[in-house]
Write an enzyme that holds these catalytic residues in place. Structure first.
Site, PDB file in Angstrom:
ATOM      1  N   CYS A   1       0.725  -1.017   0.019  1.00  0.00           N
ATOM      2  CA  CYS A   1      -0.087   0.119  -0.118  1.00  0.00           C
ATOM      3  C   CYS A   1       0.808   1.190  -0.131  1.00  0.00           C
ATOM      4  O   CYS A   1       1.439   1.723   0.961  1.00  0.00           O
ATOM      5  CB  CYS A   1      -1.107   0.057   1.141  1.00  0.00           C
ATOM      6  SG  CYS A   1      -1.848   1.734   1.398  1.00  0.00           S
TER       7      CYS A   1
ATOM      8  N   CYS B   1      -0.385   4.202   2.119  1.00  0.00           N
ATOM      9  CA  CYS B   1      -0.326   3.871   3.752  1.00  0.00           C
ATOM     10  C   CYS B   1       1.332   3.992   4.204  1.00  0.00           C
ATOM     11  O   CYS B   1       1.700   4.755   5.034  1.00  0.00           O
ATOM     12  CB  CYS B   1      -0.303   2.282   4.112  1.00  0.00           C
ATOM     13  SG  CYS B   1      -1.930   1.517   3.522  1.00  0.00           S
ATOM     14  N   ASP B   2       2.340   3.839   3.073  1.00  0.00           N
ATOM     15  CA  ASP B   2       3.728   3.682   3.626  1.00  0.00           C
ATOM     16  C   ASP B   2       4.576   4.402   2.669  1.00  0.00           C
ATOM     17  O   ASP B   2       5.608   4.658   3.078  1.00  0.00           O
ATOM     18  CB  ASP B   2       4.368   2.164   3.292  1.00  0.00           C
ATOM     19  CG  ASP B   2       3.700   1.316   4.441  1.00  0.00           C
ATOM     20  OD1 ASP B   2       3.006   1.649   5.615  1.00  0.00           O
ATOM     21  OD2 ASP B   2       3.424   0.231   3.930  1.00  0.00           O
TER      22      ASP B   2
END
Length: 306
Positions: free
Chosen positions: A131, A134-135
């Site tokens: 993701c 997300c990261d």
């Protein structure tokens, strides 16, 4: 006893909850993680109708949840372990309780497919991610790699250029499968480079990812690419484990439905990425959810269960 239980609160489940609750069905959404599913962790959704400038995935799905709750739908955070049909009702077994429902909509979505190579599991969360939203920020001013050639992979590669010094896209073919507009953006972006006809062979590092060994599928030649992070975007697998013995699945594990989202089990419907379909987008997921909820309402009416 609920009229309608919805398993999964991604766009399909949220849409189903809106339609179900608005039809005055007692409705519960059960989600093991957070409302919104994969859409909630998508940075910008540009192709959902009505938002010319795009909208954040979390913003869109939070609005859907509020809308469902305004009509009376309940949200329950929990992990469904098993679903059984007993007579005319369904038993939904969670870890600490069992719910009963007259109809059920399965909307558990799908999860990122793994590469299955050495180092992937060991470095997940330490350089291996599924993701970018997300990261991605963790890789500011650092080189990263994206594996895949579809819309998700190229969208993530473009997104990662906001942070990374360079983004290397590894694709097993010699051309991308992504939509033309995403391809054009990627090819124009100076930070993105491509390694064609190749797959990941191994992920290496110490405390975190330091290099990825890439193998050319035509020549067999292996190349080591120094990167600090690798983002895997090679497809999805449906979350159908809890219903594999209950409902008909296709050869890839997706739930088979008719155009009304009905499965082969009376009173059981499926919507969104979990079912067999040709296009998996937020707009098709919410359409599936609406159809499934209306079909559940008709089922209750026809069987005089309301």
């Amino acid at each position: 006893m609920y009229d309608l239980a919805i398993i999964g609160a991604g766009p399909a489940g949220l849409s189903a909850a809106i339609y179900g609750a608005r039809a005055r069905l007692s409705t519960v959404m059960i989600e093991k993680m957070y409302p919104g599913g994969q859409a909630a962790i998508t940075d910008i959704i540009e192709n959902y109708p009505g938002f010319p400038e795009g909208i954040g995935g979390a913003e869109l799905t939070e609005a859907m949840k509020k809308q469902a709750e305004r009509f009376g739908a309940q949200f329950l955070n929990g992990n469904v372990e098993k679903i059984e049909k007993v007579g005319e009702k369904f038993l939904i077994r969670l870890k600490t309780e069992t719910l009963e429902a007259k109809t059920v909509i399965l909307a558990m979505g799908a999860e990122a497919r793994k590469l299955g190579v050495k180092g992937e599991k060991e470095f997940t969360g330490r350089g291996v991610s599924y993701c970018a939203t997300c990261d991605g920020a963790f890789y500011t001013d650092r080189p990263v790699m994206v594996v895949g050639g579809g819309d998700t992979a190229i969208g993530e590669a473009i997104y990662l250029t906001h942070f990374a010094t360079s983004v290397t896209v590894v694709h097993r073919r010699n051309e991308l499968r992504a939509t033309k507009i995403l391809q054009e953006r990627a090819f124009k972006n100076e930070k993105i480079k491509f390694i064609w006809d190749s797959v990941v062979d191994e992920i290496k590092g110490g405390d975190a990812v330091e290099e990825v060994v890439v193998r050319n599928v035509k020549t067999g030649e292996k190349t080591s690419v120094p990167v600090d992070g690798i983002f895997v975007a090679i497809g999805w697998d449906p979350n159908t484990a809890i219903v594999k013995d209950l409902v008909q699945l296709n050869e890839r594990g997706y739930i088979v439905t008719d155009e009304n989202m009905a499965t082969n089990v009376p009173g059981l419907f499926a919507a969104g990425d979990i079912r067999e379909k040709s296009l998996r987008q937020v707009v098709t997921a919410v359409a599936d959810g609406a159809i499934a909820a209306v079909s559940a309402e008709k089922y209750l009416e026809e069987h005089q269960m309301r």
